[in-house]
Design a protein around this motif. Sequence first.
Motif, PDB file in Angstrom:
ATOM      1  N   GLU A   1     -18.863  -9.407 -55.141  1.00 33.95           N
ATOM      2  CA  GLU A   1     -18.243  -8.099 -55.110  1.00 33.95           C
ATOM      3  C   GLU A   1     -16.727  -8.239 -54.989  1.00 33.95           C
ATOM      4  OE1 GLU A   1     -19.678  -5.402 -55.660  1.00 33.95           O
ATOM      5  OE2 GLU A   1     -21.764  -6.066 -55.589  1.00 33.95           O
ATOM      6  N   PRO A   2     -15.951  -7.305 -55.565  1.00 37.55           N
ATOM      7  CA  PRO A   2     -14.494  -7.368 -55.443  1.00 37.55           C
ATOM      8  C   PRO A   2     -14.064  -7.262 -53.993  1.00 37.55           C
ATOM      9  CG  PRO A   2     -15.206  -5.300 -56.439  1.00 37.55           C
ATOM     10  CD  PRO A   2     -16.410  -6.173 -56.355  1.00 37.55           C
ATOM     11  N   GLU A   3     -12.866  -7.777 -53.735  1.00 37.34           N
ATOM     12  CA  GLU A   3     -12.375  -7.812 -52.348  1.00 37.34           C
ATOM     13  C   GLU A   3     -12.224  -6.412 -51.761  1.00 37.34           C
ATOM     14  OE1 GLU A   3      -8.790 -10.017 -52.315  1.00 37.34           O
ATOM     15  OE2 GLU A   3      -9.733 -11.907 -52.961  1.00 37.34           O
ATOM     16  N   ALA A   4     -11.757  -5.493 -52.577  1.00 34.65           N
ATOM     17  CA  ALA A   4     -11.591  -4.111 -52.079  1.00 34.65           C
ATOM     18  C   ALA A   4     -12.198  -3.162 -53.105  1.00 34.65           C
ATOM     19  CB  ALA A   4     -10.117  -3.788 -51.851  1.00 34.65           C
ATOM     20  N   PRO A   5     -13.502  -3.094 -53.163  1.00 32.70           N
ATOM     21  CA  PRO A   5     -14.133  -2.245 -54.176  1.00 32.70           C
ATOM     22  C   PRO A   5     -13.909  -0.774 -53.882  1.00 32.70           C
ATOM     23  CG  PRO A   5     -15.772  -3.075 -52.646  1.00 32.70           C
ATOM     24  CD  PRO A   5     -14.470  -3.730 -52.270  1.00 32.70           C
ATOM     25  N   ASP A   6     -13.885  -0.033 -54.953  1.00 32.93           N
ATOM     26  CA  ASP A   6     -13.802   1.420 -54.793  1.00 32.93           C
ATOM     27  C   ASP A   6     -15.094   1.940 -54.188  1.00 32.93           C
ATOM     28  OD1 ASP A   6     -11.341   1.266 -55.994  1.00 32.93           O
ATOM     29  OD2 ASP A   6     -12.145   1.618 -58.009  1.00 32.93           O
ATOM     30  N   ALA A   7     -14.973   2.960 -53.364  1.00 33.87           N
ATOM     31  CA  ALA A   7     -16.159   3.532 -52.737  1.00 33.87           C
ATOM     32  C   ALA A   7     -16.997   4.243 -53.785  1.00 33.87           C
ATOM     33  CB  ALA A   7     -15.744   4.514 -51.640  1.00 33.87           C
ATOM     34  N   PRO A   8     -18.256   3.861 -53.939  1.00 31.84           N
ATOM     35  CA  PRO A   8     -19.094   4.525 -54.954  1.00 31.84           C
ATOM     36  C   PRO A   8     -19.225   6.009 -54.679  1.00 31.84           C
ATOM     37  CG  PRO A   8     -20.111   2.503 -54.146  1.00 31.84           C
ATOM     38  CD  PRO A   8     -18.969   2.801 -53.225  1.00 31.84           C
ATOM     39  N   ASN A   9     -19.144   6.753 -55.726  1.00 31.48           N
ATOM     40  CA  ASN A   9     -19.284   8.197 -55.623  1.00 31.48           C
ATOM     41  C   ASN A   9     -20.767   8.548 -55.665  1.00 31.48           C
ATOM     42  OD1 ASN A   9     -19.035  10.909 -55.660  1.00 31.48           O
ATOM     43  ND2 ASN A   9     -17.775  11.037 -57.510  1.00 31.48           N
ATOM     44  N   ALA A  10     -21.242   9.280 -54.650  1.00 27.39           N
ATOM     45  CA  ALA A  10     -22.667   9.579 -54.581  1.00 27.39           C
ATOM     46  C   ALA A  10     -23.106  10.488 -55.715  1.00 27.39           C
ATOM     47  CB  ALA A  10     -22.997  10.217 -53.228  1.00 27.39           C
TER      48      ALA A  10
ATOM     49  N   VAL B   1     -26.317  -3.075 -72.000  1.00 36.11           N
ATOM     50  CA  VAL B   1     -25.403  -2.885 -70.874  1.00 36.11           C
ATOM     51  C   VAL B   1     -25.709  -1.551 -70.214  1.00 36.11           C
ATOM     52  CG1 VAL B   1     -22.991  -2.703 -70.151  1.00 36.11           C
ATOM     53  CG2 VAL B   1     -23.634  -4.265 -71.997  1.00 36.11           C
ATOM     54  N   ALA B   2     -25.826  -1.569 -68.889  1.00 32.09           N
ATOM     55  CA  ALA B   2     -26.064  -0.359 -68.107  1.00 32.09           C
ATOM     56  C   ALA B   2     -24.864  -0.128 -67.202  1.00 32.09           C
ATOM     57  CB  ALA B   2     -27.346  -0.480 -67.283  1.00 32.09           C
ATOM     58  N   ALA B   3     -24.133   0.965 -67.448  1.00 31.94           N
ATOM     59  CA  ALA B   3     -23.022   1.337 -66.591  1.00 31.94           C
ATOM     60  C   ALA B   3     -23.551   2.023 -65.337  1.00 31.94           C
ATOM     61  CB  ALA B   3     -22.061   2.256 -67.336  1.00 31.94           C
ATOM     62  N   ARG B   4     -22.832   1.819 -64.232  1.00 36.71           N
ATOM     63  CA  ARG B   4     -23.264   2.421 -62.969  1.00 36.71           C
ATOM     64  C   ARG B   4     -22.180   3.359 -62.456  1.00 36.71           C
ATOM     65  NH1 ARG B   4     -25.453  -2.182 -59.154  1.00 36.71           N
ATOM     66  NH2 ARG B   4     -23.497  -3.215 -59.707  1.00 36.71           N
ATOM     67  N   LEU B   5     -22.143   3.553 -61.158  1.00 32.68           N
ATOM     68  CA  LEU B   5     -21.182   4.477 -60.578  1.00 32.68           C
ATOM     69  C   LEU B   5     -19.779   3.893 -60.625  1.00 32.68           C
ATOM     70  CD1 LEU B   5     -23.215   5.665 -57.463  1.00 32.68           C
ATOM     71  CD2 LEU B   5     -22.886   6.879 -59.619  1.00 32.68           C
ATOM     72  N   PRO B   6     -18.742   4.733 -60.512  1.00 35.90           N
ATOM     73  CA  PRO B   6     -17.372   4.212 -60.465  1.00 35.90           C
ATOM     74  C   PRO B   6     -17.203   3.199 -59.333  1.00 35.90           C
ATOM     75  CG  PRO B   6     -17.342   6.580 -60.787  1.00 35.90           C
ATOM     76  CD  PRO B   6     -18.772   6.206 -60.529  1.00 35.90           C
ATOM     77  N   GLY B   7     -16.530   2.070 -59.643  1.00 37.18           N
ATOM     78  CA  GLY B   7     -16.331   1.017 -58.666  1.00 37.18           C
ATOM     79  C   GLY B   7     -17.389  -0.053 -58.674  1.00 37.18           C
ATOM     80  N   GLU B   8     -18.476   0.111 -59.438  1.00 37.01           N
ATOM     81  CA  GLU B   8     -19.544  -0.872 -59.504  1.00 37.01           C
ATOM     82  C   GLU B   8     -19.537  -1.569 -60.858  1.00 37.01           C
ATOM     83  OE1 GLU B   8     -22.842   1.102 -56.517  1.00 37.01           O
ATOM     84  OE2 GLU B   8     -23.072   1.386 -58.677  1.00 37.01           O
ATOM     85  N   ASP B   9     -19.962  -2.838 -60.843  1.00 34.52           N
ATOM     86  CA  ASP B   9     -20.010  -3.608 -62.075  1.00 34.52           C
ATOM     87  C   ASP B   9     -21.114  -3.093 -62.991  1.00 34.52           C
ATOM     88  OD1 ASP B   9     -17.957  -5.226 -61.177  1.00 34.52           O
ATOM     89  OD2 ASP B   9     -19.307  -6.699 -60.295  1.00 34.52           O
ATOM     90  N   PHE B  10     -20.925  -3.333 -64.288  1.00 38.08           N
ATOM     91  CA  PHE B  10     -21.949  -2.999 -65.265  1.00 38.08           C
ATOM     92  C   PHE B  10     -22.983  -4.116 -65.306  1.00 38.08           C
ATOM     93  CE2 PHE B  10     -18.729  -0.500 -68.064  1.00 38.08           C
ATOM     94  CZ  PHE B  10     -18.631   0.457 -67.061  1.00 38.08           C
ATOM     95  N   ARG B  11     -24.244  -3.753 -65.302  1.00 39.79           N
ATOM     96  CA  ARG B  11     -25.315  -4.748 -65.399  1.00 39.79           C
ATOM     97  C   ARG B  11     -25.668  -4.978 -66.864  1.00 39.79           C
ATOM     98  NH1 ARG B  11     -30.024  -3.304 -61.213  1.00 39.79           N
ATOM     99  NH2 ARG B  11     -30.755  -5.319 -62.008  1.00 39.79           N
TER     100      ARG B  11
ATOM    101  N   ILE C   1     -20.499  -7.510 -65.995  1.00 42.15           N
ATOM    102  CA  ILE C   1     -19.114  -7.365 -66.415  1.00 42.15           C
ATOM    103  C   ILE C   1     -18.445  -6.330 -65.521  1.00 42.15           C
ATOM    104  CG2 ILE C   1     -19.403  -8.117 -68.800  1.00 42.15           C
ATOM    105  CD1 ILE C   1     -19.806  -5.285 -69.642  1.00 42.15           C
ATOM    106  N   ARG C   2     -17.164  -6.562 -65.273  1.00 39.75           N
ATOM    107  CA  ARG C   2     -16.419  -5.720 -64.325  1.00 39.75           C
ATOM    108  C   ARG C   2     -15.678  -4.626 -65.069  1.00 39.75           C
ATOM    109  NH1 ARG C   2     -14.853  -8.595 -59.285  1.00 39.75           N
ATOM    110  NH2 ARG C   2     -17.050  -8.017 -59.106  1.00 39.75           N
ATOM    111  N   ALA C   3     -15.743  -3.420 -64.530  1.00 39.26           N
ATOM    112  CA  ALA C   3     -15.107  -2.248 -65.136  1.00 39.26           C
ATOM    113  C   ALA C   3     -14.257  -1.565 -64.075  1.00 39.26           C
ATOM    114  CB  ALA C   3     -16.150  -1.292 -65.695  1.00 39.26           C
ATOM    115  N   ARG C   4     -13.020  -2.012 -63.956  1.00 34.64           N
ATOM    116  CA  ARG C   4     -12.129  -1.440 -62.947  1.00 34.64           C
ATOM    117  C   ARG C   4     -11.694  -0.031 -63.355  1.00 34.64           C
ATOM    118  NH1 ARG C   4      -9.548  -4.002 -58.939  1.00 34.64           N
ATOM    119  NH2 ARG C   4     -10.076  -6.023 -59.872  1.00 34.64           N
TER     120      ARG C   4
END
Length: 730
Positions: free
Chosen positions: A39-48, A253-263, A278-281
Amino acid sequence: MLRSYALVHGEDQWRRAAFEDASLAPEDWAVQLAWEVVEPEAPDAPNATPPPAAGLAFDPWCRLYHSLPEAGQVERTLWAAYDLLDPQSQRPAPVALFEAAPLPAGEFSAIAQPVGALDEPRGLAVDADGRLFVAERGAGRILIYDLWERRLLRKLVLAGARPLDLASDGRRIYAVVEGSPDLLVLEARSEPRRLPIGLENLSRIAAGPAGGLWLLLDAGAQDARIVRLDAPDDVLAVPFATDIEFQEAETLVAARLPGEDFRRFSIQPGATDELPPIRARDYDGRGIVRTPDGRIGFWTRRGFRHAVPARVRYVSEGRVTTFRLDSGEFQTVWGRLFIDACIPANTQVRVHCIVADEPPEGAVLLRSPPANTETVEIRRPDLSPPMPPVALLPADNARGLRLHRRETGRELPWVRQREGDLYETYELPVIAEAGRYLWVMLDLSGNTRSTPRVRSLRAEYPSHDLLRRLPRLYSRDPPAAEFLRRYLAIFEGAWQDLESRAFARRALLDPHSAPPELLPWLAGFVGLVLDERWPVERSRVLIEEAIWLFRFRGTVPGLKRFLALYLGRDVILIEHFRVRGLGGAVVGGDSPLAANAILGAGFRVGGALGEPGQVAVLDQGRPADGFAVHAHRFSVVIPLTLTSEQREVVEHILILHRPAHTRYDICTVDAGMRVGVGLYTGLTSLVGRSAGFDQLRLGSSSLGRHAVVGRPAPGTRVGSGRLGGDTRVG
């Protein structure tokens, strides 16, 4: 003495093994350590609660379209005009697609479309003809916009339905409708039809490049899942997935919530393996798209961005145990073990060998799937050989044998690794008692940043028999005999390699199996001097057919075959005397009968499809000097666009192998196909994508040479026009 080998290689065989903290790499089906995401050092908080979905799509001209649901607009951006690595590059401003300019009158009546006129545009898709489909959720309709002519073709109103997402497989468009368990299938000029699928909570859809539709259910929720349309029972759970897209033919590729990597998942028949993410900043959580260069793109508050590989952490140790290898004879003394592996620095592979004639009764090691595997289906599991008994497994603290890298390469005679292949062949003896059955246990270890990989292993049997050729004195004591057998295996292995090469030396005389560096030597046997500009594979075929080519040297069949061998495609050779006479277009091949089929007058044949100075013009079928025009001349029509090097090679072939008294012209598709200039029906008329034409580009194209303006008018293809609108009868 020739040996036999027991082999473990490929996806099917490795999946029948037992994995412990190890996985399979789908790109080459090699065994490696299991991985986990860092996980990134300071990941963005996932939006519920993810924001409402938006659409992204590319047209055939690499322009990006982005829907803005809140602004009621669709923007067009020049995707390739901006380089993130170039600080001088400036991102062009997006252009609103539905602006206030009136549209052409007629059947498509003028409609003022001010910015914000669309009612919550969501999904976007572009078909093969460059038509943009917009899912307008608020208005319950699908807009069809012709990107080439820049006009609105249709407004397809869906009675009481709200479209959410669109996907294109070329001609057809598939639409997901809110609250409906069915899909809509439509084309630009056809009415939609329902495709019953019986799935609830459809959210997003993706069309695979190799065929098939994939659906995302409950997007953004904890129980979000992905199903395939033709196999709805195979469910892939991806919590909080917001969108799906294919990166390659078998990579989903499955995108997830903001701040999370794509699976990412490798979709294979009968198995689904997870790939490193893959990482999607700064991903906005509203949708992803595959770019024309094969990457995954998404939208951020700073504009369009590309996902990059995420860093993974490998486990420190893992183990793979093969199924039972059978020699076919009891009391077999196994020889050497050859392993194709890639072992980076600070990583290691150790080997345990288990041998038995009759495995003891009792529990056996359970066959476990690779790590990072979502679903797997073994074809014919009843054919899987047994796993080793638990009683024969080595102790937990036992250390296996280390591998020795072979300086001479693979043990197979005259076999070379592919250029750029990072795998090397390692060797070690099978140190175990005699027995018919063999199990191999691989212990992998790494430093969490890199992992060793094992692609295949080959177990040699039986071992050498040098002890039988020595006095019995040397083999009376079993420990001493075993040591001497292993010691003699060093020399016997070198002798075996030499013997195998001598036995297979006939491979050196076969142009398809000889090493590339021996091809000039082999060509000398038939008096042929190879041109280094030829590809290796075509040089092999040239050597094979050299005797036939020399037999027909200087003839039409010989020249055509020689050029076809180099170019990889048949060429057209026209002898000018065959088109003499009244002039005009010729129907058919280069036979005298076809040469006399006249369709008209005023045509000419010559170099580069009629270049000035290289052709002789036929004026109403009466050439000024028939002998100068036709005698001892021929033209070579090549249905390809040649590079400068390819053209030099073609000229070199013609200079060496044509009759010395003849003159020739080389005609390629670069000059295009022009009526009145060397155009002969069935000879020089080439219709299709291979004809060398492309869309006109300002500043880089010559009109009439290798460019075409516009596109075929509507109504020229069945199903693409509307009677009374753009198609007329009579």
